[in-house]
Design a protein around this motif. Structure first.
Motif, PDB file in Angstrom:
ATOM      1  N   THR A  47       0.837  -1.205   0.000  1.00 47.90           N
ATOM      2  CA  THR A  47       0.000   0.000   0.000  1.00 47.90           C
ATOM      3  C   THR A  47       0.874   1.257   0.000  1.00 47.90           C
ATOM      4  O   THR A  47       0.592   2.222  -0.719  1.00 47.90           O
ATOM      5  N   ASN A  48       1.951   1.242   0.783  1.00 52.45           N
ATOM      6  CA  ASN A  48       2.877   2.390   0.773  1.00 52.45           C
ATOM      7  C   ASN A  48       3.487   2.582  -0.610  1.00 52.45           C
ATOM      8  O   ASN A  48       3.657   3.718  -1.081  1.00 52.45           O
ATOM      9  N   LYS A  49       3.819   1.475  -1.276  1.00 49.43           N
ATOM     10  CA  LYS A  49       4.365   1.556  -2.631  1.00 49.43           C
ATOM     11  C   LYS A  49       3.345   2.166  -3.603  1.00 49.43           C
ATOM     12  O   LYS A  49       3.692   2.938  -4.496  1.00 49.43           O
ATOM     13  N   LEU A  50       2.095   1.799  -3.423  1.00 54.02           N
ATOM     14  CA  LEU A  50       1.048   2.318  -4.311  1.00 54.02           C
ATOM     15  C   LEU A  50       0.849   3.823  -4.111  1.00 54.02           C
ATOM     16  O   LEU A  50       0.653   4.569  -5.078  1.00 54.02           O
ATOM     17  N   PHE A  51       0.907   4.280  -2.859  1.00 54.12           N
ATOM     18  CA  PHE A  51       0.807   5.719  -2.616  1.00 54.12           C
ATOM     19  C   PHE A  51       2.017   6.441  -3.215  1.00 54.12           C
ATOM     20  O   PHE A  51       1.884   7.523  -3.798  1.00 54.12           O
ATOM     21  N   GLU A  52       3.183   5.848  -3.071  1.00 50.45           N
ATOM     22  CA  GLU A  52       4.385   6.426  -3.668  1.00 50.45           C
ATOM     23  C   GLU A  52       4.252   6.483  -5.188  1.00 50.45           C
ATOM     24  O   GLU A  52       4.598   7.491  -5.825  1.00 50.45           O
ATOM     25  N   LEU A  53       3.739   5.404  -5.752  1.00 48.27           N
ATOM     26  CA  LEU A  53       3.533   5.335  -7.199  1.00 48.27           C
ATOM     27  C   LEU A  53       2.595   6.440  -7.670  1.00 48.27           C
ATOM     28  O   LEU A  53       2.849   7.113  -8.685  1.00 48.27           O
ATOM     29  N   SER A  54       1.506   6.648  -6.938  1.00 52.58           N
ATOM     30  CA  SER A  54       0.528   7.663  -7.335  1.00 52.58           C
ATOM     31  C   SER A  54       1.134   9.064  -7.315  1.00 52.58           C
ATOM     32  O   SER A  54       0.875   9.880  -8.210  1.00 52.58           O
ATOM     33  N   LYS A  55       1.952   9.335  -6.308  1.00 50.93           N
ATOM     34  CA  LYS A  55       2.554  10.668  -6.187  1.00 50.93           C
ATOM     35  C   LYS A  55       3.609  10.898  -7.273  1.00 50.93           C
ATOM     36  O   LYS A  55       3.727  12.005  -7.809  1.00 50.93           O
ATOM     37  N   LEU A  56       4.374   9.868  -7.594  1.00 49.79           N
ATOM     38  CA  LEU A  56       5.363  10.000  -8.666  1.00 49.79           C
ATOM     39  C   LEU A  56       4.679  10.234 -10.010  1.00 49.79           C
ATOM     40  O   LEU A  56       5.142  11.036 -10.827  1.00 49.79           O
ATOM     41  N   ALA A  57       3.564   9.533 -10.220  1.00 52.58           N
ATOM     42  CA  ALA A  57       2.818   9.710 -11.473  1.00 52.58           C
ATOM     43  C   ALA A  57       2.281  11.130 -11.583  1.00 52.58           C
ATOM     44  O   ALA A  57       2.374  11.769 -12.636  1.00 52.58           O
ATOM     45  N   ALA A  58       1.728  11.633 -10.470  1.00 55.11           N
ATOM     46  CA  ALA A  58       1.157  12.987 -10.482  1.00 55.11           C
ATOM     47  C   ALA A  58       2.236  14.037 -10.719  1.00 55.11           C
ATOM     48  O   ALA A  58       1.982  15.089 -11.304  1.00 55.11           O
ATOM     49  N   ALA A  59       3.472  13.723 -10.255  1.00 53.51           N
ATOM     50  CA  ALA A  59       4.591  14.655 -10.445  1.00 53.51           C
ATOM     51  C   ALA A  59       5.223  14.520 -11.825  1.00 53.51           C
ATOM     52  O   ALA A  59       6.186  15.236 -12.148  1.00 53.51           O
ATOM     53  N   ASP A 123      -7.547   6.775  -4.053  1.00 47.65           N
ATOM     54  CA  ASP A 123      -8.245   5.568  -3.606  1.00 47.65           C
ATOM     55  C   ASP A 123      -8.169   4.468  -4.658  1.00 47.65           C
ATOM     56  O   ASP A 123      -8.026   3.282  -4.333  1.00 47.65           O
ATOM     57  N   ALA A 124      -8.282   4.865  -5.917  1.00 47.80           N
ATOM     58  CA  ALA A 124      -8.189   3.882  -7.003  1.00 47.80           C
ATOM     59  C   ALA A 124      -6.817   3.202  -6.991  1.00 47.80           C
ATOM     60  O   ALA A 124      -6.713   1.981  -7.133  1.00 47.80           O
ATOM     61  N   PHE A 125      -5.764   3.979  -6.798  1.00 47.36           N
ATOM     62  CA  PHE A 125      -4.415   3.410  -6.691  1.00 47.36           C
ATOM     63  C   PHE A 125      -4.332   2.438  -5.518  1.00 47.36           C
ATOM     64  O   PHE A 125      -3.858   1.302  -5.654  1.00 47.36           O
ATOM     65  N   ALA A 126      -4.785   2.894  -4.344  1.00 39.94           N
ATOM     66  CA  ALA A 126      -4.630   2.110  -3.114  1.00 39.94           C
ATOM     67  C   ALA A 126      -5.355   0.771  -3.185  1.00 39.94           C
ATOM     68  O   ALA A 126      -4.913  -0.206  -2.581  1.00 39.94           O
ATOM     69  N   SER A 127      -6.455   0.711  -3.922  1.00 38.94           N
ATOM     70  CA  SER A 127      -7.268  -0.508  -3.962  1.00 38.94           C
ATOM     71  C   SER A 127      -6.538  -1.696  -4.582  1.00 38.94           C
ATOM     72  O   SER A 127      -6.879  -2.856  -4.305  1.00 38.94           O
ATOM     73  N   PHE A 128      -5.536  -1.442  -5.395  1.00 36.12           N
ATOM     74  CA  PHE A 128      -4.869  -2.540  -6.100  1.00 36.12           C
ATOM     75  C   PHE A 128      -4.101  -3.468  -5.147  1.00 36.12           C
ATOM     76  O   PHE A 128      -3.897  -4.637  -5.464  1.00 36.12           O
ATOM     77  N   GLY A 129      -3.678  -2.972  -4.009  1.00 33.13           N
ATOM     78  CA  GLY A 129      -2.960  -3.823  -3.067  1.00 33.13           C
ATOM     79  C   GLY A 129      -3.788  -5.014  -2.633  1.00 33.13           C
ATOM     80  O   GLY A 129      -3.351  -6.178  -2.715  1.00 33.13           O
ATOM     81  N   GLU A 130      -5.011  -4.750  -2.190  1.00 35.91           N
ATOM     82  CA  GLU A 130      -5.903  -5.822  -1.737  1.00 35.91           C
ATOM     83  C   GLU A 130      -6.395  -6.680  -2.901  1.00 35.91           C
ATOM     84  O   GLU A 130      -6.550  -7.902  -2.763  1.00 35.91           O
ATOM     85  N   LEU A 131      -6.645  -6.072  -4.041  1.00 33.60           N
ATOM     86  CA  LEU A 131      -7.116  -6.834  -5.198  1.00 33.60           C
ATOM     87  C   LEU A 131      -6.049  -7.837  -5.660  1.00 33.60           C
ATOM     88  O   LEU A 131      -6.364  -8.987  -5.979  1.00 33.60           O
ATOM     89  N   LEU A 132      -4.793  -7.407  -5.653  1.00 31.52           N
ATOM     90  CA  LEU A 132      -3.706  -8.290  -6.079  1.00 31.52           C
ATOM     91  C   LEU A 132      -3.477  -9.418  -5.068  1.00 31.52           C
ATOM     92  O   LEU A 132      -3.407 -10.597  -5.442  1.00 31.52           O
ATOM     93  N   SER A 133      -3.372  -9.084  -3.792  1.00 29.38           N
ATOM     94  CA  SER A 133      -3.083 -10.106  -2.781  1.00 29.38           C
ATOM     95  C   SER A 133      -4.209 -11.129  -2.676  1.00 29.38           C
ATOM     96  O   SER A 133      -3.955 -12.337  -2.551  1.00 29.38           O
ATOM     97  N   SER A 134      -5.450 -10.666  -2.731  1.00 27.86           N
ATOM     98  CA  SER A 134      -6.581 -11.597  -2.589  1.00 27.86           C
ATOM     99  C   SER A 134      -6.720 -12.501  -3.808  1.00 27.86           C
ATOM    100  O   SER A 134      -7.134 -13.662  -3.689  1.00 27.86           O
ATOM    101  N   THR A 135      -6.361 -11.992  -4.981  1.00 28.05           N
ATOM    102  CA  THR A 135      -6.415 -12.818  -6.192  1.00 28.05           C
ATOM    103  C   THR A 135      -5.434 -13.981  -6.093  1.00 28.05           C
ATOM    104  O   THR A 135      -5.755 -15.125  -6.421  1.00 28.05           O
TER     105      THR A 135
END
Length: 463
Positions: A47-59, A123-135
């Motif tokens: 989840t921390n990686k996903l938040f980092e990813l979102s901020k890098l993309a926005a920048a 929120d869309a970014f953050a959701s991928f953590g749970e979607l990936l692990s549960s799959t």
């Protein structure tokens, strides 16, 4: 059964989860009860990686963003490689993961193009953590002979549109759970879904706030009317203090919802405070258990706990606090001053963690300092203001300790070399809280733990 990030962090951890679920399913079959519902978090750190990813993309930092994306991709593909042995299942789950990663890649490129990151996109970014692990875990469970139905939490947990800290729409949640989940559980199928995430009625992805997977489990548990909610983590239960600070921290066998809520609010890392609310409403006991050592009995949290009046049960510490001191003679014999102060904090959406008052002064602590300068500017119009940064709240929690003579004396006499900046006791019967410099916090915790727990033997409360 909710499994946290460290419980699903890699292939080995997921194998242990499969074993724990298999045991629970076997027990439910023997008892003739419904199968368990399983809720999981993202793999630890993702989840921390996903938040980092979102901020890098926005920048607009595309190369750095794609590097983080690669770390997320490789982590999940490695788990599949080490966990799923059946070639057909491995191919199927890899295909599902690649599809999710493709959706994440599209989101990254859209945010790079837009150059901005809204709460909804975050929120869309953050959701991928749970979607990936549960799959991935879903395939592992089925591979181990546990017939499992994977359900998207966004179709079950309907919320308002407060992105980042969404609130469940209870009638809709209960309807979805009763219609889509309960029939599967009743016929012996394990239902696997995600914590932390939901969606609006319009289908926009939302999150419940950091640590919200525990909250999700409690919501689903309350909606199902279950007999128990299990929070599986990487410690043996609720402990007498943080084991990273005190190596000899003891496991609590039982505690009340109120005690658990106080500990959670004042820094204990085991439970998310919101977990308690749905459980209290339905009087469902919560068990905190260790997925690394499932043989441990854990901690039972319930309203139906025998009274152990005057017993200190745990010591919590909340660092990263700022103390604001207000002094003014305008308080003398006047009413409404405290209201004016709290109104300013409310206006800037800043919760007060602890408060203490005297005839002409008020001291408060806050953990969120985003609007601190604006708050101080407003407060200076009604009082003299001073600030202590880098302080910590230390909280001693137990059953009716406010009514127990000698507890407060033992607390403060055990800290002869530590400067206590603020004390708050009267608001709660179950805690004594005080503020110290952050540099003294761990020492204070160790001294208090030695005072109250060094001589305690195993009994009805402590293991």
């Amino acid at each position: 059964m909710k499994f946290g990030g460290t419980s699903v962090e890699d292939a080995s951890a997921m194998s242990k989860v499969a074993s724990i679920v298999h045991t629970a399913l076997k027990r439910s079959v023997e008892e003739g009860s419904p199968a368990p519902m399983v809720i999981i978090s993202a793999c630890a750190g993702i989840t921390n990686k996903l938040f980092e990813l979102s901020k890098l993309a926005a920048a607009g930092k595309e190369s750095e963003a794609l590097k983080i994306f690669g770390i997320i991709r490789d982590h999940h593909l490695k788990i599949i490689e080490n966990l799923v042995t059946d070639p057909t299942r491995k191919s199927l789950v890899t295909e599902k993961i690649i599809k999710l990663l493709s959706e994440l890649d599209q989101l990254v490129r859209a945010v790079i193009y837009l150059g901005e990151l809204t709460p909804r996109l975050e929120d869309a970014f953050a959701s991928f953590g749970e979607l990936l692990s549960s799959t991935v875990l879903g395939e592992a469970l089925n591979q181990n002979g546990i017939f499992t139905e994977w359900l998207d939490a966004r179709h079950l947990l309907k919320t308002d549109s407060n992105f980042g800290k969404a609130v469940p729409l209870w009638p809709l949640v209960e309807k979805q759970i009763q219609e889509k989940v309960y029939p599967l559980l009743k016929r012996g199928t394990v239902v696997l879904s995600q914590g932390y995430i939901g969606s609006t009625e319009q289908g926009k992805t939302t999150t419940l706030g950091r640590g919200g997977s525990d909250y999700s489990a409690a919501i689903f548990g309350a909606a199902l009317g279950v007999d128990a909610i299990q929070i599986w983590t990487d410690v043996d239960g609720v402990l007498t203090t943080d084991p990273r600070v005190v190596a000899g921290a003891r496991r609590l066998k039982v505690m009340t919802f109120s005690e658990a809520a106080e500990l959670a609010y004042f820094g204990a890392k085991v439970l998310h405070p919101s977990t308690i609310r749905p459980a209290i409403q339905k009087n469902i006991p919560v068990y905190v258990l260790n997925s690394k050592r499932p043989e441990s009995e854990g901690t039972r949290i319930s309203n139906e706990v025998d009274s152990h009046e005057g017993t200190v049960k745990s010591i919590a510490c909340k660092k990263g606090q700022t103390m604001i001191n207000l002094t003014t003679t305008s308080m003398l014999g006047e009413y409404g001053f405290l209201y004016k102060v709290s109104e300013i904090f409310a206006e800037y959406e800043t919760p007060i963690d602890m408060i203490s008052t005297s005839e002409v002064s008020i001291s408060v602590t806050i953990g969120i300092t985003t609007n601190l300068d604006l708050i101080i500017e407003r407060l200076k119009k009604i009082a003299d203001v001073s600030i202590d940064r880098g302080v910590a709240i230390v909280c001693v929690v137990g059953d009716s300790i406010r009514k127990s003579p000698g507890i407060a004396s033992r607390v403060f006499s055990s800290l002869p070399s530590i400067n206590v900046k603020m004390i708050s006791q009267g608001a709660s019967e179950i805690n004594i809280g005080f503020v110290v410099d952050e540099k003294d916090a761990d020492t204070a915790v160790r001294l208090l733990h030695d005072e109250f727990f060094s001589a305690i033997r195993e009994n009805a409360i402590f293991a």
